[in-house]
Design an enzyme around this catalytic site. Structure first.
Site, PDB file in Angstrom:
ATOM      1  N   HIS A  15       0.871  -1.200   0.000  1.00  0.00           N
ATOM      2  CA  HIS A  15       0.000   0.000   0.000  1.00  0.00           C
ATOM      3  C   HIS A  15       0.895   1.233   0.000  1.00  0.00           C
ATOM      4  O   HIS A  15       1.492   1.572   1.013  1.00  0.00           O
ATOM      5  CB  HIS A  15      -0.908   0.009   1.233  1.00  0.00           C
ATOM      6  CG  HIS A  15      -1.873   1.162   1.261  1.00  0.00           C
ATOM      7  ND1 HIS A  15      -3.226   0.992   1.506  1.00  0.00           N
ATOM      8  CD2 HIS A  15      -1.707   2.499   1.091  1.00  0.00           C
ATOM      9  CE1 HIS A  15      -3.829   2.171   1.471  1.00  0.00           C
ATOM     10  NE2 HIS A  15      -2.922   3.111   1.224  1.00  0.00           N
ATOM     11  N   HIS A  17       1.591   5.386  -1.712  1.00  0.00           N
ATOM     12  CA  HIS A  17       1.280   6.558  -2.533  1.00  0.00           C
ATOM     13  C   HIS A  17       2.589   7.169  -3.009  1.00  0.00           C
ATOM     14  O   HIS A  17       3.428   7.542  -2.178  1.00  0.00           O
ATOM     15  CB  HIS A  17       0.523   7.608  -1.713  1.00  0.00           C
ATOM     16  CG  HIS A  17      -0.748   7.089  -1.111  1.00  0.00           C
ATOM     17  ND1 HIS A  17      -1.976   7.195  -1.736  1.00  0.00           N
ATOM     18  CD2 HIS A  17      -0.988   6.434   0.054  1.00  0.00           C
ATOM     19  CE1 HIS A  17      -2.908   6.635  -0.976  1.00  0.00           C
ATOM     20  NE2 HIS A  17      -2.335   6.167   0.119  1.00  0.00           N
ATOM     21  N   LYS A 101      -9.214  -0.323  -6.242  1.00  0.00           N
ATOM     22  CA  LYS A 101      -9.287   0.338  -4.938  1.00  0.00           C
ATOM     23  C   LYS A 101     -10.629   1.022  -4.725  1.00  0.00           C
ATOM     24  O   LYS A 101     -11.071   1.821  -5.555  1.00  0.00           O
ATOM     25  CB  LYS A 101      -8.163   1.382  -4.837  1.00  0.00           C
ATOM     26  CG  LYS A 101      -8.097   2.135  -3.520  1.00  0.00           C
ATOM     27  CD  LYS A 101      -7.706   1.224  -2.351  1.00  0.00           C
ATOM     28  CE  LYS A 101      -7.872   1.924  -1.015  1.00  0.00           C
ATOM     29  NZ  LYS A 101      -6.747   2.764  -0.670  1.00  0.00           N
ATOM     30  N   HIS A 138     -10.498   1.263   1.501  1.00  0.00           N
ATOM     31  CA  HIS A 138     -10.361   2.231   2.589  1.00  0.00           C
ATOM     32  C   HIS A 138     -11.616   2.014   3.433  1.00  0.00           C
ATOM     33  O   HIS A 138     -12.699   2.466   3.066  1.00  0.00           O
ATOM     34  CB  HIS A 138     -10.255   3.670   2.074  1.00  0.00           C
ATOM     35  CG  HIS A 138     -10.090   4.650   3.192  1.00  0.00           C
ATOM     36  ND1 HIS A 138      -8.904   5.308   3.429  1.00  0.00           N
ATOM     37  CD2 HIS A 138     -10.938   5.043   4.167  1.00  0.00           C
ATOM     38  CE1 HIS A 138      -9.041   6.066   4.516  1.00  0.00           C
ATOM     39  NE2 HIS A 138     -10.281   5.927   4.974  1.00  0.00           N
ATOM     40  N   HIS A 176      -4.736  -0.552   5.631  1.00  0.00           N
ATOM     41  CA  HIS A 176      -4.307   0.229   6.804  1.00  0.00           C
ATOM     42  C   HIS A 176      -5.242   0.070   8.003  1.00  0.00           C
ATOM     43  O   HIS A 176      -5.851   1.014   8.468  1.00  0.00           O
ATOM     44  CB  HIS A 176      -4.108   1.704   6.454  1.00  0.00           C
ATOM     45  CG  HIS A 176      -5.195   2.394   5.659  1.00  0.00           C
ATOM     46  ND1 HIS A 176      -6.528   2.223   5.893  1.00  0.00           N
ATOM     47  CD2 HIS A 176      -5.117   3.278   4.640  1.00  0.00           C
ATOM     48  CE1 HIS A 176      -7.218   2.973   5.047  1.00  0.00           C
ATOM     49  NE2 HIS A 176      -6.385   3.618   4.268  1.00  0.00           N
ATOM     50  N   ASP A 249       1.460   2.674   3.527  1.00  0.00           N
ATOM     51  CA  ASP A 249       0.582   3.830   3.315  1.00  0.00           C
ATOM     52  C   ASP A 249       1.395   5.116   3.370  1.00  0.00           C
ATOM     53  O   ASP A 249       0.871   6.163   3.757  1.00  0.00           O
ATOM     54  CB  ASP A 249      -0.569   3.856   4.332  1.00  0.00           C
ATOM     55  CG  ASP A 249      -1.653   4.864   3.984  1.00  0.00           C
ATOM     56  OD1 ASP A 249      -1.777   5.242   2.802  1.00  0.00           O
ATOM     57  OD2 ASP A 249      -2.381   5.290   4.907  1.00  0.00           O
TER      58      ASP A 249
HETATM   59  C1  NCD Z   1      -3.729   8.947   2.047  1.00  0.00           C
HETATM   60  C2  NCD Z   1      -3.254   9.989   1.029  1.00  0.00           C
HETATM   61  O1  NCD Z   1      -2.738  11.033   1.453  1.00  0.00           O
HETATM   62  O2  NCD Z   1      -3.351   9.749  -0.176  1.00  0.00           O
HETATM   63  N1  NCD Z   1      -3.817   9.561   3.329  1.00  0.00           N
HETATM   64  C3  NCD Z   1      -3.875   8.929   4.534  1.00  0.00           C
HETATM   65  O3  NCD Z   1      -4.042   9.612   5.539  1.00  0.00           O
HETATM   66  N2  NCD Z   1      -3.738   7.616   4.653  1.00  0.00           N
HETATM   67  C4  NCD Z   1      -5.036   8.387   1.584  1.00  0.00           C
HETATM   68  C5  NCD Z   1      -5.431   7.095   2.257  1.00  0.00           C
HETATM   69  O4  NCD Z   1      -4.705   6.093   2.203  1.00  0.00           O
HETATM   70  O5  NCD Z   1      -6.522   7.060   2.877  1.00  0.00           O
HETATM   71 ZN    ZN Z   2      -3.247   5.101   1.514  1.00  0.00          ZN
HETATM   72 ZN    ZN Z   3      -6.997   5.025   2.826  1.00  0.00          ZN
END
Ligand code: NCD
Ligand code: ZN
Ligand code: ZN
Length: 346
Positions: A15, A17, A101, A138, A176, A249
């Site tokens: 997971h 970003h 997702k 999520h 998460h 995450d």
């Molecule tokens: C994530 C993001 O910033 O893209 N933020 C977070 O707080 N985890 C989005 C997500 O995974 O929910």
């Molecule tokens: Zn995330």
């Molecule tokens: Zn998320």
């Protein structure tokens, strides 16, 4: 156990970003140095909703890799109310889209294009079940009447339990996870239902958001929970149950977007993405369980080969910089200005 050196099969991040553009180029090396593969979240603006968009995004990620890096981005599609069963067939065919997702509309960063009601995407879920494509969730309700700290358990009860009944063979990952209830749900479900866990939810409880003042860099979604939940997550992560696997995450936001009257949710952890987990597992005297959680369970769940090379961590503390470059703007990494107990050797 008091190991001073730890060699593990190279881990994967299930997971992640990495964003796009200059920010992508700035953060990707941290992940590529540690992990062989990562499930790439599709919450860009606009979202990565089609196979063509996922293909183009994958190319941009590969182009942003440092020279000589050996890293594979595993792409996902963003589920919208416009997604069709044909999109799912095409995703399955592509060979590079590994999951879809689900964001409840408005639940988190860039979730505005998410799904308002799961019943609207039932034909798509039916196609995913048929093609064996996992649904990543999520898992929080967005109902403003529900307390912020209860949104995950209420999601499990209101939406996940009915979804499991309606699609008993659908492969799913509750992303998460932050609560005892979510961990319990996954423990009780069959092997095709898994969960990822972040370093922050294993290492910190909600007090971390308020130590000596408001700490925006400890704000993420789902928000940190009370200590009893952290302990339940640690017990699940170190249990050896293959349903639980690593997903950082890591979610970079520029400093100014975090330190704001309405700060963004997301914690950047890729700079110590495996080291933080080593700390958590060491604190539970469970370093021998780290390799399964970090390097085997996720690959097995996704039906991908386990990695064959290794990484080595030394028990040697180092100080995280106060600030890092997020592509021309500063960002604040988790543990900024403070020490991490394990160091990755090259
Ligand atoms: C994530 C993001 O910033 O893209 N933020 C977070 O707080 N985890 C989005 C997500 O995974 O929910
Ligand atoms: Zn995330
Ligand atoms: Zn998320």
């Amino acid at each position: 156990m008091s190991a001073t050196e730890l060699t593990l099969t190279r881990p994967d991040d299930w997971h992640l970003h990495v964003r796009d553009g200059a920010l992508l180029a700035a953060v990707l090396p941290d992940t590529a140095r540690r992990f062989a593969r990562a499930i790439i979240m599709p919450n860009l603006k606009p979202p990565v909703a089609t196979v063509a968009q996922a293909r183009a995004y994958r190319e941009r990620i590969l182009a942003a890799l440092p020279e000589g890096a050996d890293f594979q981005p595993l792409m996902t599609l963003y589920l919208t109310e416009a997604t069709t069963p044909d999109d799912i067939a095409e995703a399955r065919e592509s060979g590079f889209v590994h999951a879809v997702k689900y964001y409840p509309a408005g639940a988190t960063t860039n979730a505005a294009s998410g799904v308002t009601d799961l019943s609207r995407v039932y034909p798509v879920l039916e196609a995913m079940q048929r093609h064996g494509l996992p649904l990543l969730m999520h898992g929080e309700v967005t109902d403003s009447a529900v307390d912020m700290f209860d949104r995950e358990p209420v999601f499990v009860e209101r939406h996940l339990t009915p979804l499991r009944n309606d699609f008993p063979d659908l492969r799913m990952v509750l992303e998460h996870i932050t609560t005892r209830e979510a961990a319990q749900f996954v423990q009780d479900a069959p092997a095709h239902v898994g969960a990822t866990m972040t370093p922050q939810h294993l290492l910190m409880n909600r007090n971390a958001i308020f130590v000596g003042g408001l700490r925006p860099h400890h704000y993420c979604l789902p928000v940190l929970k009370r200590e009893t939940h952290r302990q339940a997550l640690m017990a699940a992560a170190t249990s050896g149950d293959p349903s639980f696997f690593l997903g950082t995450d890591s979610a970079p936001h520029p400093r100014h977007a975090k330190e704001s009257a309405c700060g963004c949710a997301g914690i950047y952890s890729a700079h110590a993405g495996i080291e933080f987990y080593a700390e958590a597992f060491e604190a539970a005297d469970a370093l021998d369980r780290l390799e399964g959680f970090a390097s085997f369970h996720g690959a097995d769940f996704y039906g991908l080969p386990r990695n064959t090379d290794t990484i080595t961590l030394k028990r040697e503390s180092w100080t995280v910089p106060e600030e890092v470059d997020f592509g021309g703007v500063p960002g604040v990494p988790l543990r900024a200005g403070d020490t991490v107990a394990w160091r990755l050797t090259d």
